[in-house]
Write a protein that holds these residues in place. Structure first.
Motif, PDB file in Angstrom:
ATOM      1  N   MET A 412      50.269  27.176   5.480  1.00  0.00           N
ATOM      2  CA  MET A 412      49.461  26.106   5.622  1.00  0.00           C
ATOM      3  C   MET A 412      50.436  24.771   6.111  1.00  0.00           C
ATOM      4  N   ILE A 413      49.935  23.887   6.631  1.00  0.00           N
ATOM      5  CA  ILE A 413      50.680  22.665   7.149  1.00  0.00           C
ATOM      6  C   ILE A 413      49.956  21.422   6.693  1.00  0.00           C
ATOM      7  N   ILE A 443      41.928  26.582  13.641  1.00  0.00           N
ATOM      8  CA  ILE A 443      42.523  26.123  12.307  1.00  0.00           C
ATOM      9  C   ILE A 443      41.268  25.673  11.211  1.00  0.00           C
ATOM     10  N   GLU A 444      41.559  25.733  10.037  1.00  0.00           N
ATOM     11  CA  GLU A 444      40.316  25.142   9.278  1.00  0.00           C
ATOM     12  C   GLU A 444      41.194  24.437   8.038  1.00  0.00           C
ATOM     13  N   ARG A 445      40.432  23.453   7.332  1.00  0.00           N
ATOM     14  CA  ARG A 445      41.024  22.912   6.154  1.00  0.00           C
ATOM     15  C   ARG A 445      41.553  23.935   4.909  1.00  0.00           C
ATOM     16  N   ARG A 449      42.282  20.730  -1.174  1.00  0.00           N
ATOM     17  CA  ARG A 449      43.386  20.005  -1.089  1.00  0.00           C
ATOM     18  C   ARG A 449      42.770  18.826   0.006  1.00  0.00           C
ATOM     19  N   GLU A 450      42.511  17.615  -0.731  1.00  0.00           N
ATOM     20  CA  GLU A 450      42.166  16.278  -0.407  1.00  0.00           C
ATOM     21  C   GLU A 450      43.260  15.114  -0.354  1.00  0.00           C
ATOM     22  N   GLY A 451      42.818  14.096   0.263  1.00  0.00           N
ATOM     23  CA  GLY A 451      43.574  12.859   0.342  1.00  0.00           C
ATOM     24  C   GLY A 451      45.017  13.253   0.928  1.00  0.00           C
ATOM     25  N   PRO A 452      46.143  12.716   0.329  1.00  0.00           N
ATOM     26  CA  PRO A 452      47.434  12.878   0.565  1.00  0.00           C
ATOM     27  C   PRO A 452      48.004  14.473   0.648  1.00  0.00           C
ATOM     28  N   TRP A 456      46.211  22.181   6.308  1.00  0.00           N
ATOM     29  CA  TRP A 456      45.498  22.953   7.251  1.00  0.00           C
ATOM     30  C   TRP A 456      46.115  24.440   7.295  1.00  0.00           C
ATOM     31  N   LYS A 457      45.191  25.476   7.556  1.00  0.00           N
ATOM     32  CA  LYS A 457      45.656  26.775   7.767  1.00  0.00           C
ATOM     33  C   LYS A 457      44.914  27.497   8.905  1.00  0.00           C
TER      34      LYS A 457
END
Length: 460
Positions: A412-413, A443-445, A449-452, A456-457
């Motif tokens: 992920m990034i 890609i997708e979230r 994992r939200e906010g800061p 994405w993967k």
């Protein structure tokens, strides 16, 4: 002789364009000597244009009435003759302009930036500053202009307060001669190479810079290197971002290699995100070497300042004192050949491991190696009193390509990682890259994992 037809819109443009560093307009009938003044001023600065036959704002407040052409192009002969007779000769071109509905001709004169100090027929030096052509009457200012243009070099000045022994008995010259000319006497060498004056045996600036063991202590000018390491990617770093500083000095040959090594050592402590994960930052060694060498051997040593190198997390900035010499510009710097400090360049090239062994090809090598490493080209600009080279650590790949390549090797990034990877400064701009890849179905979230911590993967 060239005559060009222009439109009424172009007439209005010439009539309303503000006079500045590169443009001036004068009504027909102005005295040729006043045209000389502005032409010389442009040649001594960065070049410019003078249009004769369109009045300035003070002479004619109404733009539509500013065209005051000559009925015959031969009426411009006194202006042309006045410019042709100047010595040194100016590099200028002229074109006559006509417009349907306007009476007569106007003359557009284009003056190129020159590599000498130019003066009017009454021996006055003028330099363009904004909308004014200002006289330079102070000998020191004229000398500084000559240094800046490269027509003379501070390397030739004599350093009267220093004895020649500082040059001929130094470790630097003994090491150089032992390597390159083992049978040559140090005094014979520096006299034959004009690094000291033949009659007085006073050393020249070039001799001190090349062979004094401690040039900063022997010259009335700063001539070393200052290196600052900033822990940030910001364009305007704050004091809290400054991690450490170093000041280097010494004879030019060793100073070049010491500076390159120090910069390389400092870079090795920086970690950034790459397509292969978190890695130590690395640049092509040849690019670092060539740009630092260029900054030290081609700088203007008449300016009392050091070469400044600022190392950031995503770039290196090298600021060399003095503007580009002669006809060299930012646009032609990779093709132009002009040496401000010929004695320094020639002597350094005689070392067995010459720092400038590829004469005239240094910057071309730096650019090519950046390309080979898939990094963006260095950016060269002229600052107020120096030349700035920014070496970015930014991939040649598009942001989308870089993100996808990263995700091929990593699970992920996150936004911060992607900004380091792509060189994008704005968090929102980086989000837009993610959104475009998402909309393409690539890609997708990452769930949960939200906010800061959002990431994405690759889409399965």
């Amino acid at each position: 002789m060239k005559i060009r037809q222009i439109t009424s819109d172009e007439v209005l443009l010439y009539s309303t364009k503000l006079e500045d560093d590169f443009y001036d307009r004068k009504a027909f009938g102005i005295q040729p000597k006043k045209v000389e003044r502005h032409a010389v001023a442009f040649a001594n600065a960065d070049g410019g244009e003078i249009i004769i036959g369109i009045a300035d704002d003070k002479t004619e407040p109404t733009p539509e009435l500013r065209w005051h052409g000559a009925t015959d192009i031969e009426e411009f002969n006194p202006y042309i003759q006045s410019l042709v007779q100047l010595n040194p000769s100016l590099d200028f071109r002229y074109t006559f302009l006509q417009c349907v509905g306007k009476t007569g001709y106007v003359m557009l004169v284009s003056i190129q930036k020159g590599n000498r100090v130019y003066q009017t027929s009454d021996n006055t030096v003028y330099v363009r500053h904004g909308a004014s052509s200002l006289p330079y009457k102070d000998a020191q200012k004229i000398q500084e202009l000559a240094f800046a243009k490269g027509s003379t070099s501070y390397e030739d000045d004599l350093v009267k307060i220093i004895r020649t022994e500082r040059v001929i008995e130094s470790k630097a010259i003994k090491s150089f001669l032992m390597e390159s000319f083992p049978s040559t006497d140090p005094l014979d060498y520096v006299v034959n190479e004009n690094l000291v004056d033949f009659d007085t045996l006073e050393p020249r600036v070039a001799g001190i810079l090349l062979f004094s063991d401690n040039p900063p202590a022997n010259l009335p000018r700063k001539c070393g290197v200052k290196i600052a390491r900033y822990e940030t990617r910001e364009d305007d770093p704050e004091r809290d971002h400054l991690k450490e500083t170093f000041t280097l000095g010494g004879p030019l040959y060793s100073l070049i290699y010491e500076t390159v090594k120090k910069v390389s050592d400092l870079m090795s402590s920086i970690k950034i995100w790459t397509v292969d994960g978190l890695k130590n930052v690395s640049y092509p060694p040849e690019s670092i070497h060539e740009i630092i060498t260029n900054a030290l051997i081609h700088r203007d040593y008449s300016i009392s300042d050091d070469v400044h190198i600022h190392i950031f997390n995503d770039r290196i900035e090298v600021l060399s004192p003095g503007k580009l010499p002669g006809y060299v510009t930012v646009e032609n710097i990779l093709d132009a050949r002009y040496s401000r400090n010929s004695k320094i360049v020639r002597t350094l090239n005689r070392y067995e491991n010459a720092p400038n062994k590829d004469l005239g090809e240094g910057l071309n090598t730096a650019f090519q190696k950046m390309k080979d490493w898939r990094l963006k080209n260095p950016v060269i600009s002229e600052e107020r009193n120096g030349v700035l080279v920014v070496i970015p650590h930014t991939s040649l790949a598009s942001p989308e390509e870089a993100v996808l390549e990263f995700l091929e090797k990593n699970k992920m990034i996150q936004n911060k990682q992607a900004r380091e990877l792509t060189g994008i400064r704005s968090e929102n701009s980086m989000k837009n890259v993610f959104y475009r890849l998402r909309d393409e179905g690539l890609i997708e979230r990452v769930p949960g994992r939200e906010g800061p911590n959002a990431a994405w993967k690759l889409r399965k």
